[in-house]
Enzyme design. Structure first.
Site, PDB file in Angstrom:
ATOM      1  N   ARG A  89      -4.439   3.654  -5.101  1.00 51.68           N
ATOM      2  CA  ARG A  89      -3.137   3.054  -5.386  1.00 51.68           C
ATOM      3  C   ARG A  89      -2.639   3.565  -6.741  1.00 51.68           C
ATOM      4  O   ARG A  89      -3.450   3.784  -7.650  1.00 51.68           O
ATOM      5  CB  ARG A  89      -3.249   1.529  -5.374  1.00 51.68           C
ATOM      6  CG  ARG A  89      -3.620   0.973  -4.001  1.00 51.68           C
ATOM      7  CD  ARG A  89      -3.825  -0.528  -4.006  1.00 51.68           C
ATOM      8  NE  ARG A  89      -4.172  -1.021  -2.667  1.00 51.68           N
ATOM      9  CZ  ARG A  89      -5.421  -1.087  -2.197  1.00 51.68           C
ATOM     10  NH1 ARG A  89      -6.436  -0.728  -2.970  1.00 51.68           N
ATOM     11  NH2 ARG A  89      -5.650  -1.527  -0.977  1.00 51.68           N
TER      12      ARG A  89
ATOM     13  N   LYS B  30      -5.885  -4.459  -5.134  1.00 50.31           N
ATOM     14  CA  LYS B  30      -5.302  -5.324  -4.105  1.00 50.31           C
ATOM     15  C   LYS B  30      -6.315  -6.267  -3.485  1.00 50.31           C
ATOM     16  O   LYS B  30      -6.004  -7.420  -3.171  1.00 50.31           O
ATOM     17  CB  LYS B  30      -4.659  -4.468  -3.014  1.00 50.31           C
ATOM     18  CG  LYS B  30      -3.791  -5.266  -2.054  1.00 50.31           C
ATOM     19  CD  LYS B  30      -2.960  -4.362  -1.170  1.00 50.31           C
ATOM     20  CE  LYS B  30      -2.031  -5.177  -0.271  1.00 50.31           C
ATOM     21  NZ  LYS B  30      -1.188  -4.308   0.584  1.00 50.31           N
TER      22      LYS B  30
ATOM     23  N   HIS C 275       2.952   6.414  -4.124  1.00 51.00           N
ATOM     24  CA  HIS C 275       2.205   5.630  -3.138  1.00 51.00           C
ATOM     25  C   HIS C 275       2.133   6.365  -1.796  1.00 51.00           C
ATOM     26  O   HIS C 275       1.223   6.120  -1.001  1.00 51.00           O
ATOM     27  CB  HIS C 275       2.856   4.258  -2.934  1.00 51.00           C
ATOM     28  CG  HIS C 275       1.986   3.289  -2.190  1.00 51.00           C
ATOM     29  ND1 HIS C 275       1.040   2.512  -2.826  1.00 51.00           N
ATOM     30  CD2 HIS C 275       1.894   2.994  -0.874  1.00 51.00           C
ATOM     31  CE1 HIS C 275       0.410   1.775  -1.919  1.00 51.00           C
ATOM     32  NE2 HIS C 275       0.915   2.040  -0.739  1.00 51.00           N
TER      33      HIS C 275
ATOM     34  N   ARG D 263      -1.054   8.079  -0.196  1.00 56.45           N
ATOM     35  CA  ARG D 263      -2.031   7.314   0.570  1.00 56.45           C
ATOM     36  C   ARG D 263      -1.745   7.435   2.066  1.00 56.45           C
ATOM     37  O   ARG D 263      -2.651   7.640   2.878  1.00 56.45           O
ATOM     38  CB  ARG D 263      -2.009   5.838   0.136  1.00 56.45           C
ATOM     39  CG  ARG D 263      -2.608   5.628  -1.234  1.00 56.45           C
ATOM     40  CD  ARG D 263      -2.451   4.211  -1.734  1.00 56.45           C
ATOM     41  NE  ARG D 263      -3.031   3.189  -0.883  1.00 56.45           N
ATOM     42  CZ  ARG D 263      -4.324   2.921  -0.797  1.00 56.45           C
ATOM     43  NH1 ARG D 263      -5.202   3.628  -1.481  1.00 56.45           N
ATOM     44  NH2 ARG D 263      -4.763   1.952  -0.014  1.00 56.45           N
TER      45      ARG D 263
ATOM     46  N   HIS E 188      -8.838  -0.659   2.294  1.00 62.21           N
ATOM     47  CA  HIS E 188      -8.110  -1.655   3.067  1.00 62.21           C
ATOM     48  C   HIS E 188      -9.043  -2.799   3.403  1.00 62.21           C
ATOM     49  O   HIS E 188     -10.225  -2.588   3.674  1.00 62.21           O
ATOM     50  CB  HIS E 188      -7.576  -1.041   4.368  1.00 62.21           C
ATOM     51  CG  HIS E 188      -6.397  -0.149   4.158  1.00 62.21           C
ATOM     52  ND1 HIS E 188      -5.983   0.783   5.093  1.00 62.21           N
ATOM     53  CD2 HIS E 188      -5.531  -0.034   3.123  1.00 62.21           C
ATOM     54  CE1 HIS E 188      -4.926   1.426   4.639  1.00 62.21           C
ATOM     55  NE2 HIS E 188      -4.631   0.947   3.447  1.00 62.21           N
TER      56      HIS E 188
ATOM     57  N   TYR F 290     -19.461  -8.278   9.866  1.00 56.36           N
ATOM     58  CA  TYR F 290     -20.442  -7.274  10.255  1.00 56.36           C
ATOM     59  C   TYR F 290     -20.376  -6.000   9.418  1.00 56.36           C
ATOM     60  O   TYR F 290     -21.368  -5.323   9.234  1.00 56.36           O
ATOM     61  CB  TYR F 290     -20.271  -6.902  11.736  1.00 56.36           C
ATOM     62  CG  TYR F 290     -20.779  -7.960  12.672  1.00 56.36           C
ATOM     63  CD1 TYR F 290     -22.129  -8.043  13.025  1.00 56.36           C
ATOM     64  CD2 TYR F 290     -19.917  -8.915  13.206  1.00 56.36           C
ATOM     65  CE1 TYR F 290     -22.607  -9.024  13.870  1.00 56.36           C
ATOM     66  CE2 TYR F 290     -20.377  -9.905  14.065  1.00 56.36           C
ATOM     67  CZ  TYR F 290     -21.726  -9.961  14.392  1.00 56.36           C
ATOM     68  OH  TYR F 290     -22.180 -10.940  15.240  1.00 56.36           O
TER      69      TYR F 290
END
Length: 200
Positions: free
Chosen positions: A33, A58, A122, A125, A149, A159
């Site tokens: 970012r 984030k 940005h 990304r 993310h 998991y």
């Protein structure tokens, strides 16, 4: 995607300050970012281990960026210039603060790009994520983990939250830097580049 080569050629022709030039080159290469890039700290970068570790802005979770040989070279050249600051990319007016959030976008505008229409800091990304998935070589989990993310499915997150896919991500980041270098000479679709690499 077909304009990646033109964009990279323009970026590598930029004649601003060495700090801005380094940030401009690393932005698509590391695809973190924008705020994470400009606030990068030398204390978080281990050039010997080829890793940059920090807390993702984030998600608030630990994040690792494996450094390609190209990324390491850029940082090694920059280090003598900014090592007295805690920030890899210190501000122009004060080394105690990171570079302005507008620096990279301003450089793109100087190069003739409309940062509201063509590309912005940005946007690197999105470019990386799309190309890495399109290549067909890397697992979606590895790409998503490198993008930092957060998994929205709580059951799946339970998991995979410890799955770093670090070996794959290290190979992927080197492949990505090599791909960008190739596109700077002549654009090639990600899936075709991967086939070329396999043949070679």
């Amino acid at each position: 995607p077909t304009k990646i080569g033109d964009l990279l050629q323009a970026m590598y022709s930029y004649r601003g300050s060495p700090v801005t030039v380094a940030a401009l080159k690393l932005a698509p290469m590391c695809f973190v970012r924008p705020g994470e890039l400009r606030k990068a700290r030398w204390a978080d970068i281990d050039l010997e281990a080829s890793e940059w570790r920090f807390t993702a802005s984030k998600t608030g979770t630990p994040h690792i960026v494996p450094l390609s040989s190209q990324a390491k070279e850029i940082l090694e050249e920059l280090q003598p210039l900014t090592k007295r600051s805690e920030f890899v990319f210190p501000g122009v007016r004060s080394a105690k603060r990171p570079m302005s959030e507008n620096t990279i976008n301003k450089a793109l505008r100087v190069l003739g790009y409309d940062t509201k229409v063509d590309v912005c800091s940005h946007g690197f990304r999105t470019m990386a994520c799309s190309a890495l998935i399109e290549s067909g070589r890397w697992s979606k989990d590895a790409v998503e983990r490198q993008m930092s993310h957060q998994e929205r499915n709580s059951v799946r997150a339970a998991y995979i939250h410890k799955a770093e896919h670090l070996d794959e991500r290290t190979q992927m980041m080197q492949w990505w830097s090599d791909y960008l270098d190739a596109c700077r000479l002549k654009f090639v679709a990600p899936y075709r580049y991967d086939r070329q690499v396999q043949v070679a």
